[in-house]
Enzyme design. Structure first.
Site, PDB file in Angstrom:
ATOM      1  N   SER A   1     -26.356 -24.767 -34.608  1.00  0.00           N
ATOM      2  CA  SER A   1     -26.900 -25.863 -33.803  1.00  0.00           C
ATOM      3  C   SER A   1     -26.912 -25.502 -32.328  1.00  0.00           C
ATOM      4  O   SER A   1     -26.044 -24.753 -31.848  1.00  0.00           O
ATOM      5  CB  SER A   1     -26.004 -27.087 -33.999  1.00  0.00           C
ATOM      6  OG  SER A   1     -26.300 -28.078 -33.049  1.00  0.00           O
TER       7      SER A   1
ATOM      8  N   LYS B   1     -19.437 -25.067 -35.332  1.00  0.00           N
ATOM      9  CA  LYS B   1     -20.564 -24.135 -35.517  1.00  0.00           C
ATOM     10  C   LYS B   1     -20.291 -22.812 -34.789  1.00  0.00           C
ATOM     11  O   LYS B   1     -20.564 -21.728 -35.314  1.00  0.00           O
ATOM     12  CB  LYS B   1     -21.862 -24.767 -35.005  1.00  0.00           C
ATOM     13  CG  LYS B   1     -22.280 -26.025 -35.770  1.00  0.00           C
ATOM     14  CD  LYS B   1     -22.801 -25.701 -37.147  1.00  0.00           C
ATOM     15  CE  LYS B   1     -23.185 -26.924 -37.939  1.00  0.00           C
ATOM     16  NZ  LYS B   1     -23.636 -26.638 -39.286  1.00  0.00           N
TER      17      LYS B   1
ATOM     18  N   TYR C   1     -17.798 -31.008 -33.317  1.00  0.00           N
ATOM     19  CA  TYR C   1     -18.875 -30.568 -34.217  1.00  0.00           C
ATOM     20  C   TYR C   1     -19.466 -29.240 -33.727  1.00  0.00           C
ATOM     21  O   TYR C   1     -19.579 -28.275 -34.483  1.00  0.00           O
ATOM     22  CB  TYR C   1     -19.962 -31.651 -34.292  1.00  0.00           C
ATOM     23  CG  TYR C   1     -21.290 -31.146 -34.784  1.00  0.00           C
ATOM     24  CD1 TYR C   1     -21.459 -30.809 -36.117  1.00  0.00           C
ATOM     25  CD2 TYR C   1     -22.365 -30.964 -33.913  1.00  0.00           C
ATOM     26  CE1 TYR C   1     -22.678 -30.319 -36.572  1.00  0.00           C
ATOM     27  CE2 TYR C   1     -23.579 -30.479 -34.355  1.00  0.00           C
ATOM     28  CZ  TYR C   1     -23.727 -30.152 -35.679  1.00  0.00           C
ATOM     29  OH  TYR C   1     -24.921 -29.649 -36.119  1.00  0.00           O
TER      30      TYR C   1
END
Ligand code: UD1
Length: 324
Positions: A116, A144, A140
């Site tokens: 992302s 990644k 989050y």
């Protein structure tokens, strides 16, 4: 090739499955259906309902002569990741370590991973290329980034070859209307606008209109899921032909403001989007724009579905279908 798509019943995963089938690959889907939908599955594909934390299930799935893996099984709500980091650490990080270990244990070498633009954090410059420093603002985004580091180590130590695809703002639905399962509890702008039009929520709140942009609202790079899906197919074929590991941005390199998105949605749907201006959302940068030059060069990929009209009309069609 036989591709195991982990998270293949989800929003992006189901579009990737469709694109792989169209390119004549054999597909098996591995999904725990926590956010994926049974209605996103294709009857002709093998479906394994299991969790990525289940090592034995992963290993069994990989032993079915799998040539490569696409891994899209992750929790992705930015706000929730700050409230429940344990859940994100377990699902996103431990789950991926399980996948990497199961691949190492079964000799499956090629992996395409959903990363992302959240790994970059507040842009120091735009368009953002892959050399931009990584400074995720959310847990989050950190998961990644962390997974990309594991993949690099497994490349060096276990012969893994991977393509990590850093998506910018994924939007839209299959224009043929075959994949149209709506995400559960959507948190993003387009689905929220659809829900506001359909009266499922009172209004869209536009988070901030005093940004240093042309109309004061935030600018983002919206990329159609069908374009994301075609990049996965190309990334798998690239690895299959012996390509080396890559980290690639996927975006259109064009930005639209929230107000432009509202206006375009009103035009395409012919419906009013009720909205109000609200406070800025913490952690929202004013402008996020991709440089996708590397993906274009290395994968010979071009976004061809990401015109605003396509994005909005395909989303509107999916929402209309679901409210029938
Ligand atoms: C978010 C995540 C990003 C993730 C991406 C894809 C944040 C800060 N970033 O991107 O890490 O990779 O989703 O899932 O959460 N907006 C409103 N009102 C709303 C919703 C959104 O004004 O109710 C605005 C936002 O301020 C933003 C734009 O619409 O400018 C797009 O928002 P959203 O769809 O949530 O995506 P991002 O925040 O850009």
């Amino acid at each position: 090739m036989h591709i195991l798509v982990i998270g293949g019943a989800g929003y992006i995963g189901s579009h990737v499955v469709k694109a792989l089938m169209k390119a004549n690959h054999k597909v098996s889907v591995f999904d725990n259906l926590s956010s994926g939908l049974e209605s996103n599955l294709f009857a002709q594909n093998k479906f394994i309902k299991a969790d990525i934390l289940d090592y034995a299930a992963l290993k069994n799935a990989l032993l079915e002569k799998v040539d490569a893996v696409v891994h899209l099984a992750a929790k992705k709500a930015v706000g929730e990741s700050m409230q429940k980091p344990e859940m994100y650490a377990l699902n996103n990080i431990s789950g991926t370590i399980n996948i990497l270990n199961a691949m190492a244990g079964t000799g499956v070498k090629n992996l395409v991973f959903s990363s992302s633009a959240a790994v970059y954090g507040n842009p120091q410059y735009v368009p953002i290329d892959e050399k931009h420093p990584l400074n995720p603002l959310s847990f989050y985004g950190f998961t990644k980034q962390d997974i990309e580091n594991y993949m690099r180590w497994y490349e060096q130590l276990k012969g893994l070859r991977f393509v990590s695809l850093r998506y910018f703002n994924a939007v839209g639905y299959d224009e043929e209307g075959i994949v149209h399962g709506l995400e559960k509890n959507p948190q993003n702008l387009l689905p929220i606008m659809m829900e506001a039009i359909l009266g499922k929520r009172p209004k869209l709140q536009i988070f901030g209109h005093d940004y240093d942009t042309k109309d004061g609202t935030c600018i983002r790079d919206y990329i159609h899921v069908t374009d994301l899906a075609s990049a996965h197919v190309k990334a798998l074929e690239f690895l299959h032909q012996g390509g080396d590991s890559q980290i690639l941005n996927l975006g259109t390199e064009k930005g639209f403001s929230v107000l432009e998105m509202v206006q375009a949605t009103q035009k395409v749907t012919g419906r009013n989007v009720p909205y109000e201006f609200a406070a800025r959302r913490p952690g929202d940068p004013a402008i996020i724009l991709a440089s996708a030059k590397k993906a274009r060069q290395i994968l010979n990929w071009e976004p061809t579905h990401s015109q605003l009209e396509n994005i909005i009309s395909s989303t509107w069609n999916a929402y209309q279908k679901s409210s029938l």
